[in-house]
Design a protein around this motif. Structure first.
Motif, PDB file in Angstrom:
ATOM      1  N   GLY A 102       0.804  -1.210   0.000  1.00  0.00           N
ATOM      2  CA  GLY A 102       0.000   0.000   0.000  1.00  0.00           C
ATOM      3  C   GLY A 102       0.837   1.259   0.000  1.00  0.00           C
ATOM      4  O   GLY A 102       2.062   1.217  -0.141  1.00  0.00           O
ATOM      5  N   PRO A 103       0.198   2.409   0.174  1.00  0.00           N
ATOM      6  CA  PRO A 103       0.914   3.695   0.121  1.00  0.00           C
ATOM      7  C   PRO A 103       1.851   3.885   1.301  1.00  0.00           C
ATOM      8  O   PRO A 103       1.637   3.334   2.379  1.00  0.00           O
ATOM      9  N   ASP A 163      -2.902  -2.538 -15.747  1.00  0.00           N
ATOM     10  CA  ASP A 163      -2.264  -3.159 -14.590  1.00  0.00           C
ATOM     11  C   ASP A 163      -1.323  -2.178 -13.911  1.00  0.00           C
ATOM     12  O   ASP A 163      -1.224  -2.140 -12.675  1.00  0.00           O
ATOM     13  N   LEU A 164      -0.636  -1.363 -14.710  1.00  0.00           N
ATOM     14  CA  LEU A 164       0.246  -0.341 -14.162  1.00  0.00           C
ATOM     15  C   LEU A 164      -0.543   0.641 -13.304  1.00  0.00           C
ATOM     16  O   LEU A 164      -0.113   1.035 -12.218  1.00  0.00           O
ATOM     17  N   ALA A 165      -1.729   1.030 -13.794  1.00  0.00           N
ATOM     18  CA  ALA A 165      -2.571   1.960 -13.035  1.00  0.00           C
ATOM     19  C   ALA A 165      -2.949   1.370 -11.684  1.00  0.00           C
ATOM     20  O   ALA A 165      -2.978   2.075 -10.665  1.00  0.00           O
ATOM     21  N   TYR A 166      -3.227   0.081 -11.661  1.00  0.00           N
ATOM     22  CA  TYR A 166      -3.627  -0.559 -10.405  1.00  0.00           C
ATOM     23  C   TYR A 166      -2.426  -0.746  -9.477  1.00  0.00           C
ATOM     24  O   TYR A 166      -2.472  -0.341  -8.313  1.00  0.00           O
ATOM     25  N   ARG A 167      -1.367  -1.342  -9.987  1.00  0.00           N
ATOM     26  CA  ARG A 167      -0.220  -1.673  -9.132  1.00  0.00           C
ATOM     27  C   ARG A 167       0.494  -0.432  -8.604  1.00  0.00           C
ATOM     28  O   ARG A 167       0.946  -0.404  -7.454  1.00  0.00           O
ATOM     29  N   HIS A 168       0.619   0.577  -9.454  1.00  0.00           N
ATOM     30  CA  HIS A 168       1.448   1.729  -9.094  1.00  0.00           C
ATOM     31  C   HIS A 168       0.666   2.926  -8.595  1.00  0.00           C
ATOM     32  O   HIS A 168       1.171   3.687  -7.770  1.00  0.00           O
TER      33      HIS A 168
END
Length: 440
Positions: A102-103, A163-168
């Motif tokens: 998470g963040p 997927d990049l939008a979700y993971r990162h």
């Protein structure tokens, strides 16, 4: 797939002075990544790739490997180079599924990123790692910028960017505000007013360059950047002429083939093809033809008039008088690069630009206005994805140093005001939470 990847990995010599790493614009530690993979430490190799390059899954697909890592490989001197692109893609896509952290804890500071292209995404991710609350603003409805709207899906599937939008972004707490053009309703001044301590401008190049010839406004003509954003919106027919021979022109030509064109021809003003050999060779394989030393002088409903060129005594290309010829076609794609939009600059005080409309920056991305940074296409002109990532990493560190030099925000920017709770809504909530017993 895994067996093929290991065969490539086993070909690596593990050079003490790796030329492959020197040839990579972002200096990926290729020998160490391969060593970790061969030792069965795939997750460690994946962590190393993403830590160095947040867009490693993208770069493994779209980098100009033949001139970068693979083009510098020692094995390629007398034979085939180690195809690190295949190795990088396997490791990064496999390891991406493990990325669920998470963040980072918030450091109490806010940063704004204008443009969800490769430079903007890289900067947002790095700043989020430091604990900044980052918001990305983009005029499109999804992240990716030129990666999504300028590279065909057969080269870079949208699923990779999703997927990049979700993971990162989602997992790191980065906010994305789509369909928002900074410079129209909202300005950079508004961002500073609302508490952002620094702003990155990476809006990209979305204004097509024109040919300035007769017929450019006809209905069967389009610009490369518009065509690649949504090729299904155009009906160009079976015979398509592409004016230009860069990588974008190759993307247009190969896309047109996939959309039903039976004859696609790319025209160049000179006698060289600007696109990489990899891209141009695939275009030839798929049936695209090339005509060199031609300059367009007029677009007509039934084709394009070109004039033949030759080199003059001073080495410059010049038209041969009387060599005009009509090349018939059904549709025309103009692929002669892009320029910068002007709205954002026109609505922002204190930011200098050069004669091309690009932002003037120093080596670390500082613009002439304190707190405003820039990199990527908006500052340097069209560049590759990996170059945008490399510049983004450097600018992210400069933004971090700049914000750390500022005083901490003095608490919340919003004054305390009474909270009005609707009486009816509160009563209904109490009834739901504490229902009375029957008969009471």
């Amino acid at each position: 797939m895994a067996l093929h990847v290991m065969e490539e990995a086993n070909r690596c010599l593990g050079c003490k002075k790796p030329r492959c790493q020197e040839g990579c614009p972002i200096h990926t530690n290729i020998p160490e990544v391969i060593r970790l993979l061969k030792a069965g430490k795939l997750n460690e190799a994946g962590w190393m790739l993403f830590e160095n390059n947040p867009l490693t899954t993208v770069c493994s697909l779209v980098c100009n490997h033949e001139n970068q890592c693979e083009g510098h490989c020692v094995c390629g001197i007398k034979g085939a180079p180690v195809h690190f692109s295949v190795i990088e893609n396997y490791i990064s896509t496999t390891y991406a599924n493990q990325m669920v952290k998470g963040p980072a804890p918030s450091n109490g500071r806010m940063a704004a990123v204008i443009g969800a292209g490769p430079a903007g995404i890289t900067i947002a991710i790095i700043l989020a790692r430091y604990g900044y609350q980052v918001t990305i603003f983009d005029g499109r409805d999804k992240i990716g910028g030129v990666m999504r709207y300028g590279i065909p899906d057969f080269r870079l599937p949208d699923a990779v960017l999703d997927d990049l939008a979700y993971r990162h972004l989602e997992l790191k707490g980065i906010r994305f505000r789509p369909n928002t053009y900074i410079g129209n309703t909202l300005t950079i001044d508004d961002l500073f007013r609302d508490g952002y301590q620094s702003v990155f401008v990476g809006a990209g190049l979305w204004r097509p360059n024109r040919l300035h010839i007769r017929g450019e406004s006809l209905g069967h003509v389009c610009y490369a950047i518009n065509y690649l954003a949504n090729p299904d919106a155009f009906r160009l027919g079976e015979r398509v002429i592409v004016i230009g021979v860069g990588n974008s022109a190759m993307d247009c030509a190969r896309t047109a083939v996939r959309k039903g064109a039976r004859q696609v021809t790319c025209f160049a003003r000179h006698d060289e093809i600007n696109a990489s050999q990899y891209e141009s060779s695939y275009a030839r394989l798929e049936g695209v033809e090339f005509v060199l030393r031609r300059t367009p002088v007029e677009i007509r409903p039934d084709g394009v008039v070109f004039v033949e060129n030759r080199k003059g005594e001073d080495g410059a290309w010049e038209a041969i008088p009387g060599s005009e010829r009509l090349y018939p076609c059904d549709g025309v794609i103009i692929a002669v690069s892009q320029g910068a939009e002007s709205n954002l600059i026109e609505t922002t005080r204190g930011i200098d630009t050069d004669r091309r409309g690009l932002l003037s920056v120093d080596s670390d991305g500082h613009t002439s206005r304190p707190g405003v940074f820039a990199a990527g296409d908006a500052a340097t002109g069209a560049r590759t994805v990996v170059e945008a990532v490399a510049n983004g990493k450097r600018v992210a560190e400069a933004m971090h140093q700049y914000m750390q030099s500022l005083p901490m925000p003095a608490g919340t920017a919003y004054p305390n005001v009474p909270v009005e709770e609707p009486a009816v809504a509160a009563a209904q909530a109490e009834q739901i939470l504490f229902p009375q017993e029957p008969g009471k």
